[in-house]
Write an enzyme that holds these catalytic residues in place. Structure first.
Site, PDB file in Angstrom:
ATOM      1  CD  GLU A 177      52.172  30.818  32.108  1.00 33.40           C
ATOM      2  OE1 GLU A 177      51.935  30.668  33.284  1.00 33.40           O
ATOM      3  OE2 GLU A 177      50.951  30.591  31.460  1.00 33.40           O
ATOM      4  CG  ASP A 211      52.760  31.989  37.895  1.00 30.16           C
ATOM      5  OD1 ASP A 211      51.731  32.390  38.354  1.00 30.16           O
ATOM      6  OD2 ASP A 211      53.121  32.139  36.546  1.00 30.16           O
ATOM      7  CE  LYS A 220      48.105  28.569  30.815  1.00 29.93           C
ATOM      8  NZ  LYS A 220      48.681  29.593  31.185  1.00 29.93           N
ATOM      9  CG  ASP A 276      49.954  35.741  31.124  1.00 34.23           C
ATOM     10  OD1 ASP A 276      49.729  34.601  31.013  1.00 34.23           O
ATOM     11  OD2 ASP A 276      49.775  36.483  32.138  1.00 34.23           O
TER      12      ASP A 276
HETATM   13  P1  ADP Z   1      46.093  33.047  35.598  1.00 35.93           P
HETATM   14  O1  ADP Z   1      47.632  33.170  35.490  1.00 35.93           O
HETATM   15  O2  ADP Z   1      45.675  31.517  36.050  1.00 35.93           O
HETATM   16  O3  ADP Z   1      45.283  33.417  34.531  1.00 35.93           O
HETATM   17  P2  ADP Z   1      46.184  35.168  37.584  1.00 35.93           P
HETATM   18  O4  ADP Z   1      47.665  35.491  37.645  1.00 35.93           O
HETATM   19  O5  ADP Z   1      45.249  36.123  36.798  1.00 35.93           O
HETATM   20  O6  ADP Z   1      45.800  33.713  36.974  1.00 35.93           O
HETATM   21  O7  ADP Z   1      45.567  34.935  38.971  1.00 35.93           O
HETATM   22  C1  ADP Z   1      44.368  34.704  39.042  1.00 35.93           C
HETATM   23  C2  ADP Z   1      44.060  34.507  40.562  1.00 35.93           C
HETATM   24  O8  ADP Z   1      44.349  35.412  41.237  1.00 35.93           O
HETATM   25  C3  ADP Z   1      42.414  34.246  40.664  1.00 35.93           C
HETATM   26  O9  ADP Z   1      42.233  32.921  41.492  1.00 35.93           O
HETATM   27  C4  ADP Z   1      42.174  35.727  41.615  1.00 35.93           C
HETATM   28  O10 ADP Z   1      41.073  35.377  42.492  1.00 35.93           O
HETATM   29  C5  ADP Z   1      43.517  35.698  42.261  1.00 35.93           C
HETATM   30  N1  ADP Z   1      43.522  36.978  42.758  1.00 35.93           N
HETATM   31  C6  ADP Z   1      43.539  38.144  42.237  1.00 35.93           C
HETATM   32  N2  ADP Z   1      43.867  39.151  42.993  1.00 35.93           N
HETATM   33  C7  ADP Z   1      44.139  38.794  44.114  1.00 35.93           C
HETATM   34  C8  ADP Z   1      44.662  39.354  45.281  1.00 35.93           C
HETATM   35  N3  ADP Z   1      44.456  40.604  45.663  1.00 35.93           N
HETATM   36  N4  ADP Z   1      44.401  38.579  46.563  1.00 35.93           N
HETATM   37  C9  ADP Z   1      44.140  37.348  46.353  1.00 35.93           C
HETATM   38  N5  ADP Z   1      44.147  36.481  45.221  1.00 35.93           N
HETATM   39  C10 ADP Z   1      43.841  37.425  44.054  1.00 35.93           C
HETATM   40 MG    MG Z   2      49.214  33.462  35.026  1.00 36.31          MG
END
Ligand code: ADP
Ligand code: MG
Length: 572
Positions: free
Chosen positions: A145, A180, A68, A8
């Protein structure tokens, strides 16, 4: 051969998984397995992941985040003294994940499945494959995804006893909606899960994610600093970098608590100064501050259901993916629409990589039964002369969006002129009839054998499982054929080379008998129209061009006269 790993490659975080005895297993790179998609240069070496993330706060200008968002563009990024393509930076992240996985697991990682948002365009998918290549990997498949997430949830519900509901027991298909919300992109998809997993619709926003929520909070903190310290840090990059970390931390805390205290000292300010801030912030305030962002996601949710032709009561499961879905208001609003019982609780961070690992297992023939069916995220069309009044040129769809892939579709078009020497084929991606509102992803010239006007040309598009496009065009009955694989990232190169050829032709060719030159007249007229202000003159040119098109189509005796008028108009 070796196992196929699932990756991912996220905007904010990346994750790598592999199947072990039929079960997906996240490799604990950087401890948790959630690896920041950050690259930083410390003067000596390039750091990736958690180390880079730690460094990025203090040295934002020596670090790259959210690459990205730039995939599929030709933007250059600088680290130290070197310039990089977005693909190079993504390759560093991929390489890091694979090297760390190798060290932890003790086996080489060579073959991978990489996930992309369902809404990613052809150029973005192509760039992702390129990043894999530059990391020295064999990219076996690019999958969406949400599809990966569904594969994983499906697997979980099959594996976990008691989690299977009555409908699944009865062997009926179920519908799932995947919501998502990650760091930089939002995706929503509607899937049918049965013997196979089918994407019925997918939509979203490639510029909406957690970063935007953080920014709202940063603005609020900046305001507080201005009020209490009289300092305006709006343009001070080091302060902004620090505050965005502070904001993110507060946002994450607010997912568990109703109130947080933001307390931060030594915030960098201009001229070597620093300042501090202390404020309370409630979940309610945060929800108000970001309501429009959440609303936007729900507009997409409705759109996806409309496209899938389903009402909320027909959705059996709502799958939450992405760290941002831990924000309570999101599940609350989804529950309002779909009911709490339809939201299973599974880790939203690991499901995509785990699903990709399951897909890897399917490809390498491991014991996994599902087959993936994906869809095209955008309509692919061909530009033609329009027959209606409002547009000069019009995009005619060949592969509509949300068509199952792989797919090959063909359509017949007609030439406009007698002895037309060539047909320009322009491939557009997007939902509008107006080419100007879509993205030109590639073009080519089909040389034509001398023929009557309205000679049929068969244009065929193929869209493969990785989301790449191939165009084949053929002048029927004359065995003139052309084939291109589209490099949508460099359309300009293609265009300029071709224009030169055309200009040569225009100089050498004789007006009247050479209809390529004639086409060139239309093209110049069109370019002029695009540049002109609304008004009488523009309308006059437009009308002239219309009658010219009509004269050409009807092969009337007027062609030369109208053409002269058009030429003198252009040359005025
Ligand atoms: P991506 O798929 O874009 O890489 P992720 O699925 O890893 O992103 O999500 C990252 C986002 O989720 C970030 O903006 C992060 O701050 C937020 N995030 C992670 N944990 C939490 C949480 N417990 N509550 C709210 N937001 C969160
Ligand atoms: Mg993601």
């Amino acid at each position: 051969m070796g196992e196929i790993y699932g990756i991912d490659l996220g905007t904010t975080n990346s994750c790598i998984s592999v199947l072990k005895e039929g079960k997906p297993h996240t490799i604990p790179v950087d401890g948790s397995g959630i690896v920041p998609s950050v690259v930083s240069f410390d003067g000596k070496e390039i750091l990736v992941g958690r180390k880079a993330w730690n460094r990025a706060a203090a040295f934002p200008e020596e670090s790259i985040r959210s690459v990205k968002r730039l995939m599929g563009t030709v933007e250059k990024l600088t680290l130290g003294k070197n310039n990089y393509d977005p693909e190079d930076i993504s390759a560093m992240i991929l390489r890091y994940l694979c090297d760390e996985a190798r060290d932890l697991e003790g086996c080489q990682v060579e073959r991978v499945v990489i996930t992309v948002p369902a809404y990613f365009s052809d150029a973005q998918r192509r760039a992702t494959v390129e990043a894999g290549k530059r990391a020295g990997l064999t990219v076996e498949r690019i999958i969406n995804e949400p599809t990966a997430a569904a594969l994983f949830y499906d697997h979980v519900s099959v594996v976990a006893e008691g989690a299977v509901d009555a409908k699944e027991n009865a062997g009926e298909d179920i519908h799932a909606l995947v919501y998502d919300l990650g760091g930089g992109t939002f995706d929503v998809s509607v899937l049918r899960i049965g013997e196979i997993i089918e994407v019925l619709a997918s939509t979203g926003d490639t510029y909406l994610g957690g970063d935007d929520f953080d920014k709202r909070l940063v603005v609020r903190v900046l305001q507080q600093i201005k009020d209490t310290e009289g300092l305006d840090l709006t343009d001070h990059v080091p302060a902004l970098a620090r505050l965005s970390l502070v904001a993110e931390r507060a946002k994450i805390a607010l997912s568990n608590k109703a109130l947080v205290r933001i307390q931060e000292a030594y915030i960098p300010a201009p001229k070597g100064k620093s300042c501090s801030v202390s404020m309370e912030f409630s979940r309610e305030e945060f929800e108000t501050l970001t309501k429009d962002l959440v609303d936007r996601t729900f507009v997409s949710v409705e759109k996806a259901m409309e496209e899938a032709n389903l009402t909320p009561d027909k959705i059996d499961k709502v799958l939450l993916v992405g760290g941002m879905t831990r924000m309570p208001v999101i599940s609350a609003r989804l529950e309002q629409i779909f009911g709490a019982a339809r939201l299973p609780a599974v880790d939203p961070d690991l499901s995509v990589a785990n699903g990709a690992a399951i897909q890897g297992g399917i490809i390498s023939g491991e014991n996994c039964e599902q087959i993936l069916v994906d869809v095209t995220p955008h309509t692919l069309s061909l530009e033609t002369l329009s027959h209606s009044d409002d547009l000069l040129y019009e995009c005619i769809p060949i592969i509509p969006r949300n068509t199952q892939i792989p797919v090959t579709r063909a359509r017949t078009f007609l030439t406009t002129a007698y002895h037309q020497k060539a047909a320009e084929l322009k491939v557009y991606q997007g939902e509008s009839r107006d080419p100007k509102e879509n993205t030109l992803i590639g073009k080519t010239m089909l040389e034509l054998a001398s023929a009557e006007a309205h000679c049929p040309i068969l244009v065929e598009y193929s869209y493969d499982l990785n989301g790449m496009v191939r165009l084949v065009a053929e002048q029927k009955g004359y065995s003139r054929k052309t084939e291109v694989r589209i490099d949508s990232r460099n359309p300009q190169l293609f265009a300029s080379q071709e224009l030169e050829e055309l200009e040569d032709e225009e100089e050498n060719g004789e007006k009247g008998e050479n209809r390529t030159a004639v086409n060139f007249v239309t093209r110049r007229a069109r370019a002029l129209i695009e540049k002109m202000e609304e008004g009488e003159r523009r309308q006059a040119l437009f009308n002239l061009l219309e009658s010219y098109g009509k004269a050409l189509r009807e092969e009337s005796d007027d062609v030369d006269r109208v053409e002269d008028q058009l030429l003198s108009f252009i040359e005025e």
